[in-house]
Design a protein around this motif. Structure first.
Motif, PDB file in Angstrom:
ATOM      1  N   GLN A   1      -4.079  42.891 -27.480  1.00 49.25           N
ATOM      2  CA  GLN A   1      -2.720  42.904 -28.030  1.00 49.25           C
ATOM      3  C   GLN A   1      -1.730  42.601 -26.920  1.00 49.25           C
ATOM      4  O   GLN A   1      -1.784  43.223 -25.853  1.00 49.25           O
ATOM      5  N   GLU A   2      -0.845  41.636 -27.161  1.00 49.43           N
ATOM      6  CA  GLU A   2       0.173  41.272 -26.178  1.00 49.43           C
ATOM      7  C   GLU A   2       1.448  42.072 -26.418  1.00 49.43           C
ATOM      8  O   GLU A   2       1.747  42.484 -27.545  1.00 49.43           O
ATOM      9  N   PHE A   3       2.225  42.268 -25.349  1.00 54.64           N
ATOM     10  CA  PHE A   3       3.503  42.962 -25.446  1.00 54.64           C
ATOM     11  C   PHE A   3       4.623  42.026 -24.998  1.00 54.64           C
ATOM     12  O   PHE A   3       4.497  41.323 -23.993  1.00 54.64           O
ATOM     13  N   GLU A   4       5.712  42.037 -25.763  1.00 55.24           N
ATOM     14  CA  GLU A   4       6.841  41.157 -25.474  1.00 55.24           C
ATOM     15  C   GLU A   4       7.973  41.938 -24.835  1.00 55.24           C
ATOM     16  O   GLU A   4       8.263  43.082 -25.211  1.00 55.24           O
ATOM     17  N   SER A   5       8.605  41.343 -23.859  1.00 50.31           N
ATOM     18  CA  SER A   5       9.694  41.974 -23.135  1.00 50.31           C
ATOM     19  C   SER A   5      10.860  42.294 -24.064  1.00 50.31           C
ATOM     20  O   SER A   5      11.209  41.504 -24.940  1.00 50.31           O
ATOM     21  N   ARG A   6      11.479  43.467 -23.866  1.00 47.04           N
ATOM     22  CA  ARG A   6      12.691  43.838 -24.616  1.00 47.04           C
ATOM     23  C   ARG A   6      13.913  43.163 -23.995  1.00 47.04           C
ATOM     24  O   ARG A   6      14.832  42.780 -24.711  1.00 47.04           O
ATOM     25  N   SER A   7      13.901  43.031 -22.675  1.00 49.56           N
ATOM     26  CA  SER A   7      15.065  42.466 -22.000  1.00 49.56           C
ATOM     27  C   SER A   7      15.051  40.946 -21.985  1.00 49.56           C
ATOM     28  O   SER A   7      16.112  40.316 -21.895  1.00 49.56           O
ATOM     29  N   THR A   8      13.862  40.354 -22.064  1.00 47.25           N
ATOM     30  CA  THR A   8      13.737  38.897 -22.086  1.00 47.25           C
ATOM     31  C   THR A   8      12.877  38.497 -23.272  1.00 47.25           C
ATOM     32  O   THR A   8      11.667  38.258 -23.120  1.00 47.25           O
ATOM     33  N   PRO A   9      13.463  38.456 -24.484  1.00 54.18           N
ATOM     34  CA  PRO A   9      12.690  38.128 -25.689  1.00 54.18           C
ATOM     35  C   PRO A   9      11.912  36.828 -25.530  1.00 54.18           C
ATOM     36  O   PRO A   9      12.407  35.849 -24.991  1.00 54.18           O
ATOM     37  N   GLY A  10      10.665  36.863 -25.990  1.00 54.77           N
ATOM     38  CA  GLY A  10       9.799  35.701 -25.886  1.00 54.77           C
ATOM     39  C   GLY A  10       8.864  35.753 -24.698  1.00 54.77           C
ATOM     40  O   GLY A  10       7.824  35.090 -24.691  1.00 54.77           O
ATOM     41  N   LYS A  11       9.223  36.541 -23.689  1.00 55.35           N
ATOM     42  CA  LYS A  11       8.385  36.645 -22.497  1.00 55.35           C
ATOM     43  C   LYS A  11       7.308  37.702 -22.720  1.00 55.35           C
ATOM     44  O   LYS A  11       7.596  38.834 -23.086  1.00 55.35           O
ATOM     45  N   LYS A  12       6.064  37.333 -22.490  1.00 54.86           N
ATOM     46  CA  LYS A  12       4.948  38.273 -22.622  1.00 54.86           C
ATOM     47  C   LYS A  12       4.767  38.989 -21.285  1.00 54.86           C
ATOM     48  O   LYS A  12       4.510  38.359 -20.260  1.00 54.86           O
ATOM     49  N   THR A  13       4.910  40.304 -21.311  1.00 60.87           N
ATOM     50  CA  THR A  13       4.873  41.072 -20.068  1.00 60.87           C
ATOM     51  C   THR A  13       3.559  41.810 -19.839  1.00 60.87           C
ATOM     52  O   THR A  13       3.310  42.288 -18.729  1.00 60.87           O
ATOM     53  N   GLY A  14       2.749  41.922 -20.873  1.00 63.55           N
ATOM     54  CA  GLY A  14       1.497  42.647 -20.695  1.00 63.55           C
ATOM     55  C   GLY A  14       0.532  42.402 -21.825  1.00 63.55           C
ATOM     56  O   GLY A  14       0.917  41.970 -22.923  1.00 63.55           O
ATOM     57  N   THR A  15      -0.743  42.687 -21.555  1.00 61.56           N
ATOM     58  CA  THR A  15      -1.791  42.547 -22.559  1.00 61.56           C
ATOM     59  C   THR A  15      -2.700  43.767 -22.501  1.00 61.56           C
ATOM     60  O   THR A  15      -3.140  44.171 -21.418  1.00 61.56           O
ATOM     61  N   LEU A  16      -2.944  44.349 -23.665  1.00 59.70           N
ATOM     62  CA  LEU A  16      -3.851  45.476 -23.782  1.00 59.70           C
ATOM     63  C   LEU A  16      -5.212  44.969 -24.248  1.00 59.70           C
ATOM     64  O   LEU A  16      -5.301  44.237 -25.236  1.00 59.70           O
ATOM     65  N   ALA A  17      -6.264  45.345 -23.546  1.00 62.48           N
ATOM     66  CA  ALA A  17      -7.622  45.006 -23.953  1.00 62.48           C
ATOM     67  C   ALA A  17      -8.339  46.283 -24.381  1.00 62.48           C
ATOM     68  O   ALA A  17      -8.324  47.290 -23.657  1.00 62.48           O
ATOM     69  N   VAL A  18      -8.929  46.247 -25.558  1.00 60.80           N
ATOM     70  CA  VAL A  18      -9.716  47.370 -26.070  1.00 60.80           C
ATOM     71  C   VAL A  18     -11.193  46.999 -25.928  1.00 60.80           C
ATOM     72  O   VAL A  18     -11.627  45.955 -26.429  1.00 60.80           O
ATOM     73  N   ILE A  19     -11.930  47.833 -25.234  1.00 68.66           N
ATOM     74  CA  ILE A  19     -13.302  47.497 -24.832  1.00 68.66           C
ATOM     75  C   ILE A  19     -14.277  48.577 -25.301  1.00 68.66           C
ATOM     76  O   ILE A  19     -14.024  49.771 -25.114  1.00 68.66           O
ATOM     77  N   GLU A  20     -15.367  48.139 -25.907  1.00 68.04           N
ATOM     78  CA  GLU A  20     -16.408  49.086 -26.310  1.00 68.04           C
ATOM     79  C   GLU A  20     -17.465  49.201 -25.220  1.00 68.04           C
ATOM     80  O   GLU A  20     -17.975  48.197 -24.719  1.00 68.04           O
ATOM     81  N   GLY A  21     -17.802  50.423 -24.864  1.00 67.13           N
ATOM     82  CA  GLY A  21     -18.876  50.645 -23.896  1.00 67.13           C
ATOM     83  C   GLY A  21     -20.223  50.557 -24.600  1.00 67.13           C
ATOM     84  O   GLY A  21     -20.456  51.274 -25.585  1.00 67.13           O
TER      85      GLY A  21
END
Length: 306
Positions: free
Chosen positions: A219-239
Motif C-alpha cells: 500500500q502506497e501513502f500520498e503526501s498531505r503537504s504535496t498531493p500526488g507525491k508518494k512518500t512511503g510504501t507499506l509491505a505486508v509479508i507472510e512468514g
C-alpha cells in the motif's frame, strides 16, 4: 532505515538531492562523531541479560504510575503534523525518537533474474499476526521509484527478514552506506549468506533468528503537504519458514532466549539500544484484581464520566 541510501546508489541523478536531504534531516547531531565516541566508556561485554523486579512490586488496582505523581506535574504541548511551515522531516525525527524502541528488519532480497542481491536494515517494522505469521515493513518513497529492496521484493514476491543482534550491529549498520550502485553489501560487510528452503534470497548466517517471507500486498501513502507525491510504501509479508540458531531456542521450539538473541533496537537519530534487562509481570486475573478494586470502589462502568 536505509532506503534513502539505496536511492543514491541506483539513481545518480538523485544523489545530490538526497544528500542534501540527509544534511537537512541531520540524523547525526554531532560534528565529529568519532571524537565524541572516543570520550565515551567502552562497550561493556560483562553486561549480560538479567531479570530485575518491577519498580513497584506491591502495585495494586488504582495505584496508577510508579513515579509518585511526578509525571502529572508537567504540562503537554500539542503538535499539528500538517501545520504550515512545519517540514515533514520534523515529523520524521519526532516519530523515530518517540516510537521507541523499534525492532529492525534486516531485509535480504534478490532480483528476479538472480543477478543481484540486496541487504538493508528497516526500522519501520513489526509483527502483526501469528496465524498466519504476518509482518509489516515500511519503505520510503512510492512503487514508481522503488529502491533495491522494495523493487526486489515486489518483483520476486520474496524476502528474508533477519533480526539484528549485538554481535553484528556494526556490519548491519554498514549496509546503509551510500556506496555506488552495484556494490555488494555481503562482501562489503563480511556477513555470510546462508541458503533458504522456500525463498531464493539468502538469510544472514550470523542472525540468531531469520524469517523466510512471501509478499502478501503493498500500500502506497500520498503526501498531505504535496498531493500526488508518494512518500512511503507499506509491505505486508507472510512468514513461511523460521530459522533459529539451535542454542537459542527451547525444546518445544516456541521460545527464543533473549540472553542469546541479544536484539538491538532502533532509537532516535543515529542511536541504537541494547536490551540488557527485563521484568516479568503476569497478566492479572479478574478474580484476584477485583479483591483490591472492590473495597476502593474502583469498579465502574466504562460509560461513566472519567
Amino acid at each position: 532505515m536505509s532506503s534513502d541510501q539505496e536511492q543514491r546508489r541506483e539513481d545518480p541523478t538523485a544523489a545530490d538531492q538526497m544528500l542534501d536531504a540527509e544534511k537537512h534531516i541531520q540524523r547525526n547531531p554531532h560534528g565529529d562523531f568519532k571524537q565524541v565516541e572516543a570520550g565515551r566508556p567502552p562497550w561493556q561485554d560483562q553486561e549480560k541479560w538479567t531479570f530485575t523486579q518491577t519498580k513497584n512490586v506491591d502495585w495494586k488496582a488504582g495505584d496508577g504510575g510508579n513515579d509518585g505523581g511526578e509525571s502529572l506535574k508537567h504540562e503537554h504541548i500539542d503538535i499539528n503534523p500538517y501545520e504550515d511551515s512545519r517540514p515533514a522531516t520534523f515529523n520524521y525525527k519526532l516519530l523515530i525518537s518517540g516510537i521507541v524502541p523499534r525492532p529492525i528488519a534486516f531485509l535480504s532480497t534478490r532480483s528476479k533474474d538472480g543477478s543481484s542481491t540486496n541487504l538493508a536494515p528497516f526500522s519501520y517494522f513489526n509483527v502483526c499476526n501469528h496465524d498466519p505469521p504476518v509482518f509489516t515493513v515500511g519503505f520510503s518513497g512510492g512503487l514508481d521509484r522503488a529502491k533495491d529492496s522494495l523493487r526486489n521484493l515486489v518483483d520476486t514476491g520474496e524476502c528474508v527478514i533477519n533480526i539484528i543482534s549485538e554481535h553484528y550491529i556494526e556490519a548491519a549498520n554498514a549496509t546503509s552506506v551510500n556506496a555506488p550502485y552495484g556494490v555488494s553489501e555481503w562482501s562489503l560487510t563480511g556477513l555470510h549468506p546462508a541458503p533458504c528452503k522456500d525463498v531464493k534470497a539468502d538469510r544472514v548466517k550470523e542472525a540468531i533468528f531469520s524469517i523466510e517471507g512471501k509478499l502478501m500486498n503493498t500500500q502506497e501513502f500520498e503526501s498531505r503537504s504535496t498531493p500526488g507525491k508518494k512518500t512511503g510504501t507499506l509491505a505486508v509479508i507472510e512468514g513461511v519458514r523460521f530459522w533459529v540458531r539451535e542454542d537459542a531456542v527451547n525444546e518445544d521450539r516456541n521460545l527464543i532466549d533473549p540472553a542469546i538473541l541479544q536484539p538491538v533496537a532502533r532509537l532516535g537519530g543515529i542511536t541504537y539500544g541494547r536490551v540488557l534487562s527485563g521484568v516479568e509481570i503476569p497478566r492479572p486475573d479478574w478474580d484476584d484484581l477485583k479483591k483490591d478494586a472492590e473495597p476502593s470502589d474502583l469498579i465502574k462502568s466504562k460509560h461513566a464520566d472519567q
